[in-house]
Design an enzyme around this catalytic site. Structure first.
Site, PDB file in Angstrom:
ATOM      1  N   ASP A 132      -8.448  -1.400   6.779  1.00  0.00           N
ATOM      2  CA  ASP A 132      -7.105  -1.967   6.780  1.00  0.00           C
ATOM      3  C   ASP A 132      -6.564  -2.085   8.211  1.00  0.00           C
ATOM      4  OD1 ASP A 132      -4.781  -2.625   4.968  1.00  0.00           O
ATOM      5  OD2 ASP A 132      -3.832  -1.052   6.162  1.00  0.00           O
ATOM      6  N   GLU A 152      -9.876  -5.846   8.888  1.00  0.00           N
ATOM      7  CA  GLU A 152      -8.795  -6.828   8.789  1.00  0.00           C
ATOM      8  C   GLU A 152      -8.339  -7.153  10.210  1.00  0.00           C
ATOM      9  OE1 GLU A 152      -4.803  -7.321   6.057  1.00  0.00           O
ATOM     10  OE2 GLU A 152      -5.258  -5.396   6.957  1.00  0.00           O
ATOM     11  N   ASP A 186      -3.076  -9.883  -0.645  1.00  0.00           N
ATOM     12  CA  ASP A 186      -1.965 -10.228   0.245  1.00  0.00           C
ATOM     13  C   ASP A 186      -1.717 -11.735   0.293  1.00  0.00           C
ATOM     14  OD1 ASP A 186      -1.659  -7.563   1.026  1.00  0.00           O
ATOM     15  OD2 ASP A 186      -3.038  -7.784   2.716  1.00  0.00           O
TER      16      ASP A 186
HETATM   17  C1  NOJ Z   1      -2.885  -4.748   4.898  1.00  0.00           C
HETATM   18  C2  NOJ Z   1      -2.989  -4.586   3.429  1.00  0.00           C
HETATM   19  O1  NOJ Z   1      -3.907  -5.514   2.937  1.00  0.00           O
HETATM   20  C3  NOJ Z   1      -1.606  -4.747   2.878  1.00  0.00           C
HETATM   21  O2  NOJ Z   1      -1.589  -4.865   1.493  1.00  0.00           O
HETATM   22  C4  NOJ Z   1      -0.780  -3.602   3.364  1.00  0.00           C
HETATM   23  O3  NOJ Z   1       0.561  -3.775   2.980  1.00  0.00           O
HETATM   24  C5  NOJ Z   1      -0.827  -3.478   4.882  1.00  0.00           C
HETATM   25  N1  NOJ Z   1      -2.145  -3.662   5.409  1.00  0.00           N
HETATM   26  C6  NOJ Z   1      -0.377  -2.132   5.307  1.00  0.00           C
HETATM   27  O4  NOJ Z   1      -1.344  -1.176   5.000  1.00  0.00           O
END
Ligand code: NOJ
Length: 559
Positions: free
Chosen positions: A202, A257, A334
């Site tokens: 993440d 990510e 997301d």
């Molecule tokens: C990215 C995640 O995919 C998302 O869902 C999250 O709110 C943020 N990072 C914070 O961890």
């Protein structure tokens, strides 16, 4: 450096958002047993691995991305034992398990933070990022939170502010502290020992901070989320350390990510010699309809621009040749549903879902499918008060109520278009109540289109999206050209057609899709003699026109 032993190069990975996948105990939330029960469905689809969003103990302010205990599964989802059983059952079906690790922040209910906030001199006081107020008592700088407002929250016990890039209940860890890093590696090893196959990391590009915390230059009072939020000075050093300490010893696959990374920056993370990450999720292609550099961030939309999308994809495809490997996606928890965002989720739902799938799975890299994408699930429209997502509520307060830089109408229009909750509605399994997701009351409304869009119907439909996915997955497994073939973008400026070629030795595959609802002339420059159709989403091939959202892969000999 060779990749030949890397299983993920031929793999297709399926993302599960566990809260919305399948509920077995009637509490309205999906659970581990639910994933277990659906393993046959996933095996039948043909996917090679599951990436499961976080299931650790959490107060669920951000649906599990706020972890309060890295070592324990949240009772909402089940038990550690159940996860171990899932891992072994998945493995017995040749499905690998990728867990999601949140290393940038914890929950404010994590023991480390509960102690850290007590004083400036306890063993955990330096586990988070604490700063004194400015002389006037205000925040240490003008940095903003992704979820709206300042990234700093005041704590009267310490008379200091702590940093949180996300909700105030998600304090950022201090990666400068060696103890933090070791504690994180230890937690990762715990799960590696249990036999998981990889990590999705993440917001990994945010862990290293610019420790002098300068203000962003701006004339506005509104806190800024900008370039200093990512790619801090020690980022690569930290990832390399993580690789040494965890990834390499356990042979784990990693996908990070990567907001704020372009294809050139990605080379640094993905170059095998540097021993950092295997893949990165870029945000660039997802931002083509977002206006850049406005205080309204993702909520200020602009028209979709296909040439721009193609440019971004082509840039990642070509920049990583012989350097690294792409992670390919349109949807995740997301992101909204792709056919509602850029396709056509009414008249051409089947055609547009399969067209976007063809474009994605035709590229070089590892495709990721998000639950429901394989049956063409669509966005939702709810009254504002029914949304659950903290990003939506916090940004509404900030942008509409406080700053008034967006009207209510503009904000809600953007939520319908790109709000994260679009992807978080319960998985639609069948036509029964609650789409067969739960016998209880679902934690979040089921999309009302479930009678028409669900797994059972899709499986028997003449136009089955999941059948098309199965064919694509089969091709990914069997056709080296998809893994190895070179990539050349065609018709770069065309506003409706996405076309490219993949070539391996003397075979070339032309991969193309009409991403519009119009019937177009089949571009003369793309007509190929002696060709063979590998896959198509209209029953009969037509050499003269491209029908709405028509997509196909055409093979021919290039010599
Ligand atoms: C990215 C995640 O995919 C998302 O869902 C999250 O709110 C943020 N990072 C914070 O961890």
């Amino acid at each position: 450096m060779t990749y030949s032993n890397d299983w993920w190069r031929k793999a297709v990975i399926y993302q599960i958002y566990p809260k919305s996948f399948f509920d077995t105990n009637g509490d309205g939330c999906g659970d581990i047993k639910g994933i277990y029960q659906k393993l046959d469905y996933l095996a039948d689809l043909g996917v090679d691995a599951l990436w499961i969003s976080p299931m650790y103990t959490s107060p669920m302010k951000d649906n599990g991305y706020d972890i309060s205990d890295y070592y324990r599964i949240d009772p909402l989802f089940g038990t550690n034992e159940e996860l171990y059983q899932l891992i072994s059952a998945a493995h017995s079906k040749k499905i690998k398990i990728i867990m999601d690790f949140v290393a940038n922040h914890t929950s404010d209910q994590h023991q480390w933070f509960l102690e850290s906030q007590q004083s400036k001199d306890n063993p955990y006081s330096d586990f988070y990022i604490w700063k004194d107020p400015k002389p006037d008592g205000s925040e240490p700088n003008n940095w903003g939170s992704h979820f709206g407002g300042s990234a700093w929250e005041y704590c009267s016990v310490r008379n200091q502010y702590y940093l949180h890039y996300y909700a105030k209940e998600q304090p950022d860890l201090n990666w400068e502290n060696e103890g933090v890093r070791q504690a994180i590696y230890q937690a990762m090893r715990f799960w590696a020992e249990k036999g998981i196959d990889g990590w999705r990391m993440d917001v990994i590009t945010e862990i290293s901070k610019y420790t002098d915390f300068p203000d962003y230059e701006t004339n506005s009072e509104i806190p800024v989320v900008g370039f200093m939020h990512s790619n801090g000075p020690r980022l690569h050093e930290f990832i390399q350390e993580m690789h040494r300490e965890v990834f390499e010893p356990y042979g784990l696959m990693t996908v990070g990510e990567a907001q704020d990374s372009d294809a050139q920056m990605a080379q640094m993370f993905l170059d095998r010699e540097r021993k950092e990450l295997d893949m990165m999720f870029t945000f660039e292609h997802m931002d083509v309809d977002v206006e850049p550099d406005t205080p309204n961030r993702k909520w200020q939309l602009q028209a979709f621009n296909l040439p721009k999308l193609k440019r971004v994809f082509a840039d990642w495809q070509t920049s990583l040749v012989n350097v690294g490997w792409n992670a390919l996606y349109f949807e995740n928890h997301d992101r909204p549903r792709i056919i509602s965002r850029w396709g056509n989720d009414t008249d051409y739902r089947y055609e547009s879902a399969t067209a976007f799938a063809t474009i994605l799975h035709g590229q070089k890299g590892t495709p990721f499918i998000y639950q429901g994408e394989e049956i063409g699930m669509t966005n939702i429209k709810l009254p504002l008060s029914e949304y659950d997502d903290v990003e939506i509520s916090n940004n509404y307060q900030e942008l509409v109520e406080k700053n008034q830089t967006l009207s209510h109408k503009e904000f809600i229009a953007a939520v319908y278009q790109i709000g994260r909750d679009n992807a978080r509605t319960p998985m639609q399994w069948n036509r029964q109540e609650n789409a067969g997701f739960t016998n209880g009351t679902p934690w979040f409304p089921v999309n009302q289109r479930y009678l028409e869009i669900n797994v059972s119907c899709d499986q028997v439909d003449r136009q089955s999206i999941s059948e098309y996915y199965k064919q694509l997955i089969y091709l990914r497994h069997t056709e080296a050209i998809l893994t190895e073939g070179s990539f050349v973008l065609l018709l770069e400026k065309d506003e409706k057609i996405f076309a490219f070629e993949r070539t391996l030795e003397n075979e070339t595959w032309l991969i193309l899709a009409n991403l519009s609802a119009e019937t177009l002339e089949f571009p003369p420059s793309l007509r190929r003699e002696h060709s063979r159709r590998i896959i198509q989403n209209y029953p009969e091939a037509n050499q003269t026109v491209l029908r709405p959202y028509e997509s196909t892969i055409i093979s021919y000999q290039n010599k």
